[in-house]
Design an enzyme around this catalytic site. Structure first.
Site, mmCIF file in Angstrom:
data_model
loop_
_atom_site.group_PDB
_atom_site.id
_atom_site.type_symbol
_atom_site.label_atom_id
_atom_site.label_comp_id
_atom_site.label_asym_id
_atom_site.label_seq_id
_atom_site.Cartn_x
_atom_site.Cartn_y
_atom_site.Cartn_z
ATOM 1 N N GLY A 10 -12.144 -6.156 15.588
ATOM 2 C CA GLY A 10 -10.824 -6.065 14.827
ATOM 3 C C GLY A 10 -9.729 -5.115 15.006
ATOM 4 O O GLY A 10 -10.107 -3.607 15.573
ATOM 5 N N LEU A 12 -8.712 -3.681 12.393
ATOM 6 C CA LEU A 12 -8.604 -2.618 11.389
ATOM 7 C C LEU A 12 -10.095 -1.829 11.903
ATOM 8 O O LEU A 12 -10.454 -0.470 11.586
ATOM 9 C CB LEU A 12 -9.115 -2.847 10.434
ATOM 10 C CG LEU A 12 -9.296 -2.221 9.367
ATOM 11 C CD1 LEU A 12 -8.522 -0.392 8.591
ATOM 12 C CD2 LEU A 12 -9.785 -2.637 8.060
ATOM 13 N N ALA A 61 -13.196 -10.621 8.418
ATOM 14 C CA ALA A 61 -13.305 -12.542 7.971
ATOM 15 C C ALA A 61 -12.311 -12.922 8.839
ATOM 16 O O ALA A 61 -12.002 -12.826 10.066
ATOM 17 C CB ALA A 61 -11.825 -10.978 7.090
ATOM 18 N N THR A 102 -6.210 -9.132 0.504
ATOM 19 C CA THR A 102 -5.047 -9.584 1.224
ATOM 20 C C THR A 102 -3.551 -10.157 0.104
ATOM 21 O O THR A 102 -4.284 -9.862 -1.087
ATOM 22 C CB THR A 102 -4.966 -11.273 2.064
ATOM 23 O OG1 THR A 102 -3.743 -11.836 2.743
ATOM 24 C CG2 THR A 102 -5.912 -11.971 1.347
ATOM 25 N N ASP A 103 -2.632 -9.687 0.427
ATOM 26 C CA ASP A 103 -2.038 -10.448 -0.396
ATOM 27 C C ASP A 103 -1.316 -11.857 -0.287
ATOM 28 O O ASP A 103 -1.293 -11.926 -1.121
ATOM 29 C CB ASP A 103 -0.184 -10.048 -0.022
ATOM 30 C CG ASP A 103 -0.153 -10.420 1.380
ATOM 31 O OD1 ASP A 103 -0.662 -10.135 2.304
ATOM 32 O OD2 ASP A 103 1.371 -10.961 1.753
ATOM 33 N N TYR A 126 -6.559 -19.854 3.117
ATOM 34 C CA TYR A 126 -7.100 -18.317 3.647
ATOM 35 C C TYR A 126 -7.177 -18.105 2.475
ATOM 36 O O TYR A 126 -8.259 -16.932 1.640
ATOM 37 C CB TYR A 126 -6.448 -17.814 4.777
ATOM 38 C CG TYR A 126 -6.510 -16.464 4.940
ATOM 39 C CD1 TYR A 126 -7.144 -15.906 5.347
ATOM 40 C CD2 TYR A 126 -5.086 -15.295 4.310
ATOM 41 C CE1 TYR A 126 -7.262 -14.574 5.402
ATOM 42 C CE2 TYR A 126 -5.179 -14.234 4.681
ATOM 43 C CZ TYR A 126 -6.507 -13.401 5.018
ATOM 44 O OH TYR A 126 -6.439 -12.012 5.207
ATOM 45 N N TRP A 151 0.341 -7.780 5.977
ATOM 46 C CA TRP A 151 0.978 -7.996 7.948
ATOM 47 C C TRP A 151 0.499 -6.799 8.098
ATOM 48 O O TRP A 151 1.100 -5.933 9.021
ATOM 49 C CB TRP A 151 2.244 -7.384 7.437
ATOM 50 C CG TRP A 151 3.453 -8.452 6.338
ATOM 51 C CD1 TRP A 151 3.189 -9.029 5.562
ATOM 52 C CD2 TRP A 151 4.885 -8.360 5.739
ATOM 53 N NE1 TRP A 151 4.219 -10.187 5.126
ATOM 54 C CE2 TRP A 151 4.853 -9.411 5.137
ATOM 55 C CE3 TRP A 151 5.582 -8.151 7.103
ATOM 56 C CZ2 TRP A 151 7.002 -9.969 5.071
ATOM 57 C CZ3 TRP A 151 7.080 -8.138 6.614
ATOM 58 C CH2 TRP A 151 7.500 -9.082 5.718
#
Length: 283
Positions: A10, A12, A61, A102-103, A126, A151
């Site tokens: 991914g 990251l 994820a 996550t936000d 999610y 984001w």
């Protein structure tokens, strides 16, 4: 020190792989869905037992937010139960865990930057599964750092920046949502922050927020991408109501980064400077 990184392919994971070369005295083990499928809990536990990492970086994820609405059970296994398995293993074996959240755990109705103790109230599958992953880590008693981000984009993988560049190269005019506010995260900056936390002597378990500095909308982000790339495309600002999606998105998800800066001394670059660096890397 042995560090296991999930989600190796991914955005990251790819940035962590680039930076890992600077830490040659330690051993990094990168696993993706082939080596450690997060929807196979027995396999997750087997890999942990075989690798015996000192630190787990849980970056893998299920992130297809709209598709998640039609696959809630699968998403729950990957974003919740697999995370729970890693946290329980870390606790039982006295190892550390860094988990990326996550936000989207927030409802998105705030008007001020979101602090770590803000009540969570996900509005899509999610976000709900990521919230359940956070709770599972806390309940496990693991020595864990949870980092909520938002984001995310990178020179690797598919993301908003690369999609905008492609669309603006193909079309004379596009429309982008202007009433969802937050701040983007260059995955390289997040990867560096994670490694800074690992290699600091100030480790403190808990929930932290990390995204780049600044407050913008997706429309603002698109305009900056266009201008920095020197593209000639008209961008129309539209409300969320004009672009319905299967999953609802939080309207406001600007993260307050005070805590992570104070505890670990990590650098949080300004969003446009990070965007410039990513575009230079992209070429």
């Amino acid at each position: 020190m042995k560090i296991l990184v999930t989600g190796a392919g991914g955005q990251l994971g790819s940035e962590l792989k680039d930076l890992a070369a600077q830490y040659s005295t330690d051993s990094f083990v990168f696993v993706d869905r082939d080596e450690m499928p997060l929807d196979k809990l027995d396999r997750v536990r087997t890999v942990l037992a075989d690798v015996q990492p000192d630190i787990i970086i849980s970056g893998g994820a299920y992130t297809a937010v709209d598709r998640a609405e039609s696959e809630p059970d699968l998403v729950d296994v990957i974003n919740h139960l697999a995370v729970e398995a890693m946290a329980q293993w870390a606790n039982a074996n006295d190892r550390k865990l860094i988990h990326i959240s996550t936000d989207y755990v927030f409802q998105g109705t705030s008007a001020a930057p979101l602090k770590e103790d803000e009540p969570t109230h996900p509005i899509n599958v999610y976000g709900l599964t990521k919230q359940k992953g956070e709770v599972a880590i806390t309940d496990s008693g693991a020595d864990a750092v949870i980092i909520r981000t938002a984001w995310v984009y990178s020179a690797y993988g598919a993301n908003f920046v690369k999609t905008m560049i492609r669309l603006m190269g193909e079309r004379e005019e596009i429309s982008v949502i202007a009433d969802q506010v937050g701040s983007p995260t260059y995955a390289h900056d997040l990867a560096k922050a994670i490694l800074d936390i690992i290699y600091t002597d100030k480790w403190q378990a808990g929930i932290y927020h990390f995204s780049n500095e600044g407050e913008i909308s997706w429309y603002d982000f698109a305009v900056a991408i266009r201008d920095l790339k020197g593209l000639n495309c008209k961008i129309n600002a539209i409300p969320t109501a004009q672009y319905p999606t299967p999953a609802k998105r939080p309207k406001f998800s600007l993260l307050d980064k005070t805590k992570i800066k104070a505890q670990f001394g990590v650098a949080v670059p300004e969003w446009k400077e990070s965007l410039k660096r990513m575009l230079e890397k992209l070429g």
